[in-house]
Design a protein around this motif. Structure first.
Motif, PDB file in Angstrom:
ATOM      1  N   SER A  76      -6.485  -4.738  -4.730  1.00 23.82           N
ATOM      2  CA  SER A  76      -6.959  -4.377  -3.390  1.00 23.82           C
ATOM      3  C   SER A  76      -6.970  -2.858  -3.241  1.00 23.82           C
ATOM      4  O   SER A  76      -6.122  -2.148  -3.792  1.00 23.82           O
ATOM      5  CB  SER A  76      -6.057  -5.002  -2.321  1.00 23.82           C
ATOM      6  N   ASP A 129       0.867  -1.171   0.000  1.00 22.31           N
ATOM      7  CA  ASP A 129       0.000   0.000   0.000  1.00 22.31           C
ATOM      8  C   ASP A 129       0.903   1.220   0.000  1.00 22.31           C
ATOM      9  O   ASP A 129       2.094   1.138   0.360  1.00 22.31           O
ATOM     10  CB  ASP A 129      -0.932  -0.008   1.212  1.00 22.31           C
ATOM     11  N   PHE A 183     -12.141  -0.748   8.612  1.00 21.35           N
ATOM     12  CA  PHE A 183     -10.772  -0.784   9.114  1.00 21.35           C
ATOM     13  C   PHE A 183     -10.655  -1.819  10.230  1.00 21.35           C
ATOM     14  O   PHE A 183     -11.345  -1.734  11.245  1.00 21.35           O
ATOM     15  CB  PHE A 183     -10.382   0.598   9.646  1.00 21.35           C
ATOM     16  N   ASN A 221      -6.271   0.646  -1.909  1.00 23.24           N
ATOM     17  CA  ASN A 221      -5.149   1.203  -1.167  1.00 23.24           C
ATOM     18  C   ASN A 221      -5.612   1.727   0.191  1.00 23.24           C
ATOM     19  O   ASN A 221      -6.656   2.406   0.293  1.00 23.24           O
ATOM     20  CB  ASN A 221      -4.503   2.342  -1.967  1.00 23.24           C
ATOM     21  N   LYS A 222      -4.875   1.426   1.231  1.00 22.89           N
ATOM     22  CA  LYS A 222      -5.279   1.795   2.586  1.00 22.89           C
ATOM     23  C   LYS A 222      -5.155   3.309   2.805  1.00 22.89           C
ATOM     24  O   LYS A 222      -4.240   3.952   2.296  1.00 22.89           O
ATOM     25  CB  LYS A 222      -4.445   1.044   3.613  1.00 22.89           C
ATOM     26  N   THR A 223      -6.099   3.827   3.577  1.00 23.65           N
ATOM     27  CA  THR A 223      -6.122   5.250   3.896  1.00 23.65           C
ATOM     28  C   THR A 223      -5.178   5.533   5.057  1.00 23.65           C
ATOM     29  O   THR A 223      -5.136   4.778   6.030  1.00 23.65           O
ATOM     30  CB  THR A 223      -7.542   5.693   4.279  1.00 23.65           C
ATOM     31  N   ASN A 229      -2.882  11.011   1.266  1.00 22.38           N
ATOM     32  CA  ASN A 229      -3.399   9.744   0.784  1.00 22.38           C
ATOM     33  C   ASN A 229      -3.126   9.548  -0.703  1.00 22.38           C
ATOM     34  O   ASN A 229      -3.007  10.505  -1.472  1.00 22.38           O
ATOM     35  CB  ASN A 229      -4.906   9.658   1.028  1.00 22.38           C
ATOM     36  N   ALA A 250     -13.979   1.017   0.384  1.00 20.98           N
ATOM     37  CA  ALA A 250     -12.926   0.328   1.140  1.00 20.98           C
ATOM     38  C   ALA A 250     -13.558  -0.492   2.259  1.00 20.98           C
ATOM     39  O   ALA A 250     -14.628  -0.143   2.774  1.00 20.98           O
ATOM     40  CB  ALA A 250     -11.961   1.342   1.718  1.00 20.98           C
ATOM     41  N   TYR A 262      -0.992   6.564  11.616  1.00 19.42           N
ATOM     42  CA  TYR A 262      -1.092   5.184  11.155  1.00 19.42           C
ATOM     43  C   TYR A 262       0.093   4.785  10.294  1.00 19.42           C
ATOM     44  O   TYR A 262       0.683   3.704  10.462  1.00 19.42           O
ATOM     45  CB  TYR A 262      -2.409   5.040  10.379  1.00 19.42           C
ATOM     46  N   GLN A 263       0.500   5.658   9.376  1.00 16.36           N
ATOM     47  CA  GLN A 263       1.581   5.320   8.448  1.00 16.36           C
ATOM     48  C   GLN A 263       2.949   5.284   9.111  1.00 16.36           C
ATOM     49  O   GLN A 263       3.928   4.823   8.513  1.00 16.36           O
ATOM     50  CB  GLN A 263       1.614   6.316   7.274  1.00 16.36           C
ATOM     51  N   GLN A 300     -12.049   4.697   6.995  1.00 20.97           N
ATOM     52  CA  GLN A 300     -12.018   4.154   5.643  1.00 20.97           C
ATOM     53  C   GLN A 300     -13.253   4.594   4.870  1.00 20.97           C
ATOM     54  O   GLN A 300     -14.381   4.582   5.393  1.00 20.97           O
ATOM     55  CB  GLN A 300     -11.939   2.627   5.698  1.00 20.97           C
TER      56      GLN A 300
END
Length: 811
Positions: free
Chosen positions: A578, A529, A763, A580-582, A561, A760, A673-674, A756
């Motif tokens: 899939s 991601d 979460f 992409n994660k936020t 994002n 998506a 989160y990242q 999310q």
């Protein structure tokens, strides 16, 4: 100025000319064949040398009266008296001698060689007991042989892959190193080598030229000797009689003493060791010479056709013998694609035995290249003790220098299968394999990277990475530059600025862009991601003590994002990538700090310090901290994160070894989160070392964790112990791995988890509030960098309870 220059040259000539050269050739009197590696020494001194393969020798001595002794096992020694006041040529022809076998008291019915070996072991103990310290000078020459010329960059060399049609008879010298060094030893285990002068052929980086005679020397007066990181038993080790079979082949003469030539080999052909001949004096029972080879069991991957070690010893009285020379000759072939060979020749002279050596001399550097080692001129090299160049070596020097003198154009370095193209020794650009990549955010990507290295006396390195994504229609840039400070570049300042797409949890992603491009294009499987980041960073590192390094820095980054922009794939067209994660969009301004505590000794190669464990156990401790503050630094969030890691290596059983990483992570405050820590995981059917095989990449993350990873490499030792000889013949290696983790997300970090957006998924995340564990093993071949691994979850059962995967650094 011209007058001063002439004076300097004349003065240097006067200094160096104090040494006179004695040279010549040593031959067999009966057939005039050269006596390769014959001994030459000065009577009543610790000075001497040895002839080269062609029987030629050189001695450099100040003016005076000398008695020069020429000797070779199986020949009568010859002594020449001279008055040395100018250069001289002395050719010597030695006469073969034959003697009768002396009496040796042995037990009834016992092999007489065994009693000789027992006495040699006793002599070894007597020698080692009274030998407390020594110094020596050494000259070392190494030659590399290949069927084609090679290229070099930094501290590595590259050999082109051939057709496999040529055999080792086609090998030619394609690289040469030479150095003069001084070595020191003091009980119990203190060693140091100083390289006084070094030179090499034009295609060899000077940083490679650190293999001194003392460092290369394998001491056959110790019980265990190491080749290719495998301990091997010396033929006069304490338990050698239970390991080797011995046979007296002959009795010869040297220096008016009888010498036993004893043939030996391992009792079991599957036991790694030596075979060949050792020569033992019948008076002192000291080693006089050895001429041995590594057997197949000690040959890694059996890529060598020959590994021959030849060494001679000189007596210095009081039962102390020391190496006079050390030579290694090897030839091999890798899968018939690359044929190669190398030779190492060292001579040792000017010994000082049991002299006083201060402990302060040794310190952390086991090899130190003196600051002027690379500046020694031709006059200096003519003034020191060396091994004369053979005709082949002289021709190789001229050929290599002429090749390197030719300016190479772009086409000379171009290869369709290369990810990097070297424009010259300092600059490189992206090669064909690196120009294209693909992911679900950018779609088709054009990449270009330019790097500069070793500039300003190997202090400056820089890279510029440019790319364009045709799906997100964005240009990306990444610029980084590092400048090194200090005599051995032990401090550095790095500045970077970027506007790019990065991997989510990039610290834990262990796969290349080429791998993900392949899985995307053919299987529509993007295991990564992504998010955009823009900003800059500054970081300074410095070795404040030889064992302790500190770092400090500042980062300023804005994270945004990224969204899927393509659904392209050659196959699997009906499948979707899939989502992409936020991430948590934010701007972070933070101060960073780091440290590293490392007690491993190092090599000072003339430019950098390189840590080395010398095959011994080690561990080093490192830590990182990040401090983000909204009031003082104007960051969007206030939080602190810490990471502490202990990395180590432990030799376990013979050539087996264990590597481990034990890490702890802790945070205080809301971590985006990242910027959380993710357990390094696997992808479908593949995983790297030190990763969780039953957990997917990016699947488990948090900001408070304890993680243990252990990789045990058994090689083939377990098969040898169990007598599974068919697996040994197949060259199968065994490994084992164990991973465990405690991991959770703090309440503060949970409070800012990104919401999310549809479509998506909701979460979700996994925490390990009780220890998670997995265990597995791998099977691979000694020659190939790939192994197949079998891993089982020990708890937290669900999906991926058992995983079969492939582990290779090529991914």
């Amino acid at each position: 100025m011209k007058t001063i220059l002439i004076f300097i040259i004349a003065f240097s000539s006067i200094i160096y000319s104090q040494q006179h050269v004695i040279k010549g050739k040593i031959t067999d009197r009966t057939n005039l064949e050269p006596l390769s590696f014959a001994n030459v020494r000065i009577a009543d001194s610790f000075t001497g040398t040895a002839a080269n393969l062609e029987g030629r020798y050189e001695l450099r001595l100040p003016a005076g009266s000398y008695k020069i002794i020429f000797s070779f096992i199986g020949y009568n020694s010859d002594t020449v008296k001279i008055e040395l006041n100018s250069d001289k040529t002395i050719n010597v022809a030695l006469e073969p001698t034959s003697i009768n076998l002396p009496e040796v008291t042995v037990l009834p019915g016992e092999n007489p060689a065994l009693e000789i070996i027992r006495r040699a072991i006793e002599a070894k103990h007597a020698r080692n007991k009274i030998l407390n310290s020594y110094e020596f000078n050494a000259y070392t020459k190494g030659t590399i042989k290949t069927t084609g010329d090679f290229t070099s960059s930094g501290t590595s060399v590259g050999v082109s892959v051939g057709t496999g049609k040529k055999d080792t008879a086609d090998l030619k010298i394609t690289g040469i190193i030479e150095n003069e060094s001084k070595g020191y030893y003091k009980k119990p285990n203190q060693y140091k080598d100083e390289i006084i002068a070094r030179k090499q052929s034009a295609n060899m980086p000077s940083q490679i030229n650190i293999l001194t005679g003392g460092r290369a020397l394998q001491n056959f007066y110790t019980d265990d000797i190491r080749f290719f990181n495998r301990p091997l038993l010396s033929p006069i080790a304490d338990d050698a009689l239970d390991y080797y079979d011995y046979l007296i082949e002959d009795t010869l003469a040297m220096d008016k003493q009888n010498v036993f030539r004893i043939k030996f080999e391992p009792l079991d052909k599957y036991d790694p060791g030596f075979f060949g001949s050792i020569y033992i004096s019948d008076k002192s029972y000291s080693l006089v010479k050895l001429d041995v080879n590594l057997n197949d069991a000690a040959n890694p991957g059996r890529i060598f056709n020959k590994i021959n070690i030849l060494q001679q010893f000189t007596s210095f009285g009081n039962n102390i013998v020391m190496p006079a020379d050390y030579r290694v000759f090897a030839e091999g072939s890798f899968l018939g694609l690359v044929n190669f060979g190398f030779e190492l020749n060292s001579i040792f002279y000017d010994y000082k035995i049991n002299n006083s050596i201060s402990d302060d001399l040794f310190g952390m550097a086991i090899v130190k290249v003196l600051s002027d080692a690379d500046t020694k001129d031709t006059l200096y090299w003519k003034s020191i003790q060396t091994i004369p160049n053979t005709l082949e070596e002289l021709q190789a020097y001229r050929r290599i220098d002429s090749i390197e003198a030719v300016t190479k154009d772009f086409g000379d370095n171009f290869s369709l299968l290369s990810s990097t193209i070297n424009l010259d020794k300092n600059y490189s650009i992206t090669g064909p394999l690196g120009l294209y990549s693909f992911n679900k955010i950018e779609g088709h990507i054009l990449n270009f990277e330019g790097t500069a290295r070793d500039l300003f006396n190997r202090r400056f390195y820089a890279s510029l990475d440019l790319s364009y994504g045709f799906a997100d229609k964005k240009f990306k840039t990444d610029l980084s530059a590092t400048y090194y400070l200090g005599e051995y570049r032990t401090a550095s300042v790095t500045v970077s600025a970027s506007d790019k797409l990065v991997d989510l949890f990039s610290e834990s992603i262990r796969f290349s862009k080429l791998t993900s491009t392949f899985t995307n294009i053919f299987y529509k499987y993007d295991f990564r991601d992504y998010h955009y980041t823009k900003g800059f960073s500054v970081n300074a590192l410095s070795e404040v003590f030889p064992v302790f390094r500190l770092g400090a820095g500042f980062i300023n980054r804005t994270d945004n994002n990224a969204f899927n922009n393509t659904n392209f794939s050659i196959f699997k067209r009906s499948k979707n990538y899939s989502i992409n994660k936020t991430i948590y969009e934010t701007k972070i301004k933070a101060v960073t700090a780091s440290f590293r505590l490392d007690f491993r000794k190092y090599i000072e190669d003339g430019y950098f310090r390189r840590r080395t464990s010398q095959g011994n156990a080690y561990a080093f401790l490192s830590g990182n901290a990040l401090f983000s503050n909204s009031s003082m630094l104007k960051s969007s969030l206030s939080f602190q994160s810490y990471k502490l890691s202990l990395n180590g290596y432990i030799p376990t059983y013979k050539s087996s070894s264990m590597n481990f990483i034990f890490s702890g992570i802790y945070s205080n405050g809301p971590v985006p989160y990242q910027m959380l820590y993710s357990l390094p995981g696997s992808i479908e059917m593949a995983s790297p070392s030190f990763s969780f095989r039953t957990i997917r990449t990016g699947e488990v993350f948090g900001d408070r964790a304890l993680i243990l990873s252990i990789e045990q490499n058994f090689n083939d030792e377990l098969f040898r112990t169990l007598g599974l000889n068919f697996l040994i013949d197949l060259q199968i290696n065994l490994s084992a791995h164990f991973n465990a983790a405690l991991l959770e997300v703090s309440p503060d970090s949970k409070s800012i988890f990104p919401k999310q957006n549809n479509p998506a998924p909701v979460f979700t995340f996994t925490e390990f509030k009780k220890p998670f564990a997995e265990l597995g093993f791998g099977l691979g071949h000694a020659l190939f960098p790939i192994r197949f691994e079998f891993t089982w979850k020990l708890n937290y059962f669900g999906k991926n309870n058992f995983v079969l995967g492939m582990n290779t650094p090529m991914l």
